[in-house]
Scaffold this active site. Structure first.
Site, PDB file in Angstrom:
ATOM      1  CE1 TYR A  84      12.193   2.002 -22.505  1.00 50.71           C
ATOM      2  CE2 TYR A  84      12.974   0.176 -23.847  1.00 50.71           C
ATOM      3  CZ  TYR A  84      12.768   1.532 -23.662  1.00 50.71           C
ATOM      4  OH  TYR A  84      13.138   2.403 -24.656  1.00 50.71           O
ATOM      5  CG  LEU A 253       6.207   0.074 -37.530  1.00 54.33           C
ATOM      6  CD1 LEU A 253       5.617  -1.292 -37.204  1.00 54.33           C
ATOM      7  CD2 LEU A 253       6.544   0.172 -39.013  1.00 54.33           C
ATOM      8  NE  ARG A 304       6.578  -0.160 -29.278  1.00 50.71           N
ATOM      9  CZ  ARG A 304       5.336  -0.109 -28.789  1.00 50.71           C
ATOM     10  NH1 ARG A 304       4.980  -0.894 -27.798  1.00 50.71           N
ATOM     11  NH2 ARG A 304       4.450   0.721 -29.307  1.00 50.71           N
ATOM     12  CB  SER A 305       6.263  -7.047 -33.886  1.00 48.75           C
ATOM     13  OG  SER A 305       5.314  -7.991 -34.324  1.00 48.75           O
ATOM     14  CG  ASN A 314       8.422  -5.647 -38.425  1.00 55.71           C
ATOM     15  OD1 ASN A 314       7.608  -5.272 -39.273  1.00 55.71           O
ATOM     16  ND2 ASN A 314       8.163  -5.610 -37.129  1.00 55.71           N
TER      17      ASN A 314
END
Length: 349
Positions: A84, A253, A304-305, A314
């Site tokens: 990542y 999501l 993810r946010s 969440n």
């Protein structure tokens, strides 16, 4: 079978529903009483697109800010991976958070992935030696002495850089079966060295899991795979749950920020009329509905946010429950021609 799955999920989550920080206890290849928070922060990056011109989480500085916000919001599980390219930033956020290391649950990954880059200085192949080498990079980039959960990222990936084990560079099932087993032996060694409190796999279908089960050694504690209303492999979930493998869903999501998929889907899952109608009926957000959908199927999630507001939303999903009818409606949503965000590991030998 759907009813049995819902019954299983209700029992599984019963003991965590009243906790301030809900968790599941990991089994199989895990130390005693390893508690994995149900909600984690996904930090997987995607290449730049029209929505996010610099990509999401695709560098250390962005990840550092996001993880710091997550920890301030009350989140305690962080999902990352060597490919990542954001573990240094994540490590900085953890170090500067003021929160004790043992209170934070870190998942990382070794092995081939979408993010594997032939020009990267970090190793990213399968195989015994390569896995041991990658673990040193995992720990050094995060600046920690152990991770709570270490996963094999993919059972195989066509474009990954060469491995030092020639069998891992093959394309036949016979070669890759041995490669996966040697990789799992390395994972068990890292577990014995206490560099990981639990070990598992990611994107493994039943046929890939069977390669490990046939070894008659440690069974993975977790299998992390894509899971949302457009892509839900209930038979795989049931297979994992039957042998106490915790099923961890990513992209719960449907990755609404991932621009390239807009050409396959008429709208994001969050924007579907059914999802919005259920959210209105439950007085919740569409994201909370989708997270709850996974949870009621017995799946822990890594949404993810970027924003504190969304992070707190969440986490706030344990004071309501979708009805059986709502679950069934989401299960039966018409699927687009390309229902999956990431490649399908069913296609891999």
């Amino acid at each position: 079978s759907r009813m049995l799955a819902l019954i299983y999920s209700s029992v599984m989550w019963l003991f965590v529903a009243s906790q301030s920080s809900p968790f599941v206890v990991l089994h199989n290849a895990a130390q005693h009483n390893v508690e994995m928070p149900v909600i984690g922060l996904g930090t997987g990056g995607y290449a730049p697109n029209s929505t996010f011109p610099h990509g999401e989480y695709w560098n250390d500085s962005v990840a550092e800010v996001a993880v710091a916000a997550w920890l301030r919001s009350g989140g305690r599980r962080i999902d990352t991976g060597l490919s990542y390219h954001d573990q240094v930033g994540i490590g900085r956020a953890i170090k500067h958070s003021g929160i004790a290391r043992e209170e934070i649950f870190i998942t990382s990954k070794t092995g081939p992935s979408q993010g594997s880059d032939g020009n990267s200085s970090l190793p990213s192949g399968l195989g015994y030696k390569d896995t041991l080498d990658q673990m040193e990079s995992v720990l050094s980039t995060l600046n920690v002495s152990y991770v709570d959960l270490l996963l094999i990222h993919w059972p195989y990936y066509p474009s990954h850089p060469p491995s030092s084990d020639p069998r891992c560079n093959g394309v036949s099932y016979a070669e890759l079966r041995v490669c996966r087993q040697e990789t799992w032996r390395a994972m068990q060694e890292l577990f014995k060295q206490k560099k990981a409190r639990a070990i598992g796999v990611s994107n493994f279908e039943v046929k890939h899991l069977q390669d490990i089960l046939d070894m008659k050694e440690m069974i993975p504690s977790v299998n992390q795979c894509e899971f949302h209303p457009y892509w839900h492999e209930f038979e795989l979930v049931k297979f994992c749950q039957k042998i106490n493998i915790t099923f961890n869903g990513y992209a719960p999501l449907g990755t609404p920020d991932y621009g390239p998929w807009s050409r396959h889907w008429n709208s994001t899952i969050l924007e579907l009329p059914l999802v919005r109608a259920i959210a209105k009926a439950q007085s919740k957000t569409p994201a909370q509905v989708l997270i709850r959908y996974s949870i009621q199927h017995g799946v822990v999630v890594n949404p993810r946010s970027w924003t504190v507001e969304h992070m707190k939303e969440n986490l706030d999903v344990f004071d309501f429950k979708l009805t059986e009818r709502e679950i069934t409606q989401l299960d039966d949503l018409p699927k687009p021609s390309q229902p999956k965000v990431c490649p399908d590991p069913n296609d891999y030998p």
